[in-house]
Write an enzyme that holds these catalytic residues in place. Structure first.
Site, mmCIF file in Angstrom:
data_model
loop_
_atom_site.group_PDB
_atom_site.id
_atom_site.type_symbol
_atom_site.label_atom_id
_atom_site.label_comp_id
_atom_site.label_asym_id
_atom_site.label_seq_id
_atom_site.Cartn_x
_atom_site.Cartn_y
_atom_site.Cartn_z
ATOM 1 C CG HIS A 316 -1.931 1.138 1.147
ATOM 2 N ND1 HIS A 316 -2.861 1.284 0.140
ATOM 3 C CD2 HIS A 316 -2.092 2.217 1.952
ATOM 4 C CE1 HIS A 316 -3.558 2.395 0.334
ATOM 5 N NE2 HIS A 316 -3.109 2.979 1.417
ATOM 6 C CG HIS A 326 0.786 9.386 2.397
ATOM 7 N ND1 HIS A 326 0.322 9.493 3.686
ATOM 8 C CD2 HIS A 326 -0.312 9.447 1.598
ATOM 9 C CE1 HIS A 326 -0.994 9.620 3.673
ATOM 10 N NE2 HIS A 326 -1.398 9.607 2.428
HETATM 11 FE FE LIG Z 1 -3.833 4.866 2.236
#
Ligand SMILES: [Fe+2]
Length: 466
Positions: A316, A326
């Protein structure tokens, strides 16, 4: 004179632009999507409609049920009562009908109680065949079909769809429709995590897990979706007494993890046609001595590239990502596992999590020894291409901010919603195309011919070609 000067400036600008692109080694797409808020479709939308009839099966989905592709797990939910847990199935043109019995479970999540969730594995299917199956009884019987994959082997063509971070917004609906209408016709979906985004609702309103199951059914009932778990599957909410991670996911979705020697549903492997697919869990322990680490270490030696030339990994959280979102979240897993990926010549890694699209060069970053200072990615023809495809269209919206300048490891990036298709042709070649939602069904915005790392390990980077 003035127009000549303007022409000169224009040419200078174009040359400068291409020099910048060359220096950075990648392309940031000029396509700028109009940024609008992503909104979940209301619960009364037609895509969420409950099938007619008392206790009719809903949220039907299938996934591969063994390592080789001769078994299928059929899952569905009945809302009012347990009902039948039998699946009737038969091969097309065959008069022999079979039945298999599944198991039923329910779960509670804070103030929510699930319907009756059924899982039934049907086994010993013939390869490369169309099967019909029926769930439910009497007036609420529902009939679907699927195709089994060809027998595992090196030169059987097979086409995978790639979808990630789908959610249930109007954009999610467009992504799924474009996948379904693609002329490339994906035969199974490799889903890279984050399904329903129910956890965006107060108390993780699990009714949104149900609505997602009904929304996705139009694809998930007819072809297997290979599940990867994302952070939105954790549903870890100690503040409301929900301490067990992955609770809704594990009750609703099955993976064939035991068949590949795994001890948890979140990491496992399957073979499908010419591909060996390893699914990893970014949100389970992966350090040394953990169950996932031990399993993966023993997994790579099992891969026989003469039988399955294409080695694909799903996880992921991306390892090579140049968006501001991220950034470096996948770094610790990369440090743990990247040397194995290079040593074993993984062809491609698909990840989600970042809500945009990106394709990397073949790079590795495995030389660092704390004291030698060698910590930059380098071109490496034994390394996978890393593709971030967390652009299904969920409620959290697009990731539009990118790190600048574009790092050399990044070959192509674009902040748009979409999906991709990987069409494996034989043991050496696979065609890959990424499709953005704003285009017609057949338009591919980013394409690449993959050359297999084991059978044809020459440079396949489109930027190298140009
Ligand atoms: Fe995610």
């Amino acid at each position: 004179m003035r127009s000549d000067f303007l022409s000169f400036l224009l040419v200078l600008g174009l040359v400068w632009n291409s020099l910048v692109l060359f220096c950075n080694g990648g392309i940031t797409s000029k396509f700028v999507r109009k940024v609008e808020k992503s909104i979940d479709m209301p619960l009364h939308s037609d895509v969420f409609r409950v099938p007619p009839g008392h206790n009719a099966p809903q949220q039907v989905h299938i996934t591969q049920g063994d390592v080789e592709g001769k078994a299928v797990i059929v899952s569905w939910v009945t809302q009012e009562a347990p009902g039948s847990n039998t699946v009737h199935y038969w091969k097309e043109h065959s008069s022999t009908k079979h039945k298999a019995h599944g198991k039923t479970n329910t779960y509670k999540f804070y103030n929510y109680t699930s319907g009756y969730i059924h899982h039934c594995t049907i086994r010993n299917l013939e390869y490369d065949s169309k099967y019909y199956y029926v769930v439910g009884v009497g007036q609420t019987e529902r009939k679907f079909w699927f195709f089994t994959p060809p027998k595992v082997g090196p030169d059987v063509p097979y086409t995978f769809g790639l979808i990630g971070d789908l959610g249930q917004t109007f954009d999610s609906n467009i992504t799924l429709t474009h996948y379904e209408k693609s002329p490339k016709k994906g035969q199974a979906v490799l889903f890279v995590g984050d399904l329903s985004y129910a956890d965006n609702y107060p108390n993780h309103d699990n009714n949104r897990w149900d609505s997602w199951g009904r929304f996705a059914e139009r694809s998930t009932a007819y072809q297997p979706w290979i599940w990867t778990t994302g952070n939105h599957e954790l549903d870890f909410a100690p503040e409301i007494g929900e301490n067990k991670p992955f609770k809704p996911f594990t009750h609703r979705y099955r993976t064939p993890y035991r068949a590949s020697g795994s001890t948890e549903p979140f990491w496992y492997s399957i073979k499908r046609g010419p591909a060996y697919i390893i699914v990893l869990s970014s949100y389970s322990a992966y350090g040394k001595y953990t169950p996932q680490y031990t399993w993966l270490e023993e997994e790579f030696p099992k891969v026989n590239r003469t039988e399955t030339p294409w080695l694909i990994v799903l996880n992921h959280s991306p390892w090579y990502n140049s968006y501001d979102y991220h950034y470096m979240e996948g770094e610790s897993m990369r440090v743990m596992y990247e040397p194995w990926f290079v040593k074993n010549k993984v062809d491609v890694v698909f990840s989600g999590h970042v809500h945009a699209y990106e394709r990397s060069e073949r790079v590795s970053n495995i030389a660092y020894t704390v004291v030698n200072g060698i910590c930059s990615p380098v071109k490496d023809q034994s390394a996978p291409v890393y593709i971030t495809i967390g652009d299904g269209g969920n409620i959290e919206g697009l990731a539009t901010k990118m790190t600048e300048p574009q790092p050399k490891y990044s070959a192509y990036r674009e902040a748009s919603f979409g999906h991709a298709i990987l069409s494996i042709k034989n043991r050496t070649h696979a065609h890959y195309g990424w499709h953005r939602n704003q285009d017609g069904y057949a338009v591919e915005a980013d394409t690449m011919w993959f050359y297999n790392r084991f059978w044809h390990p020459v440079d396949d980077s489109p930027s190298f070609d140009s």
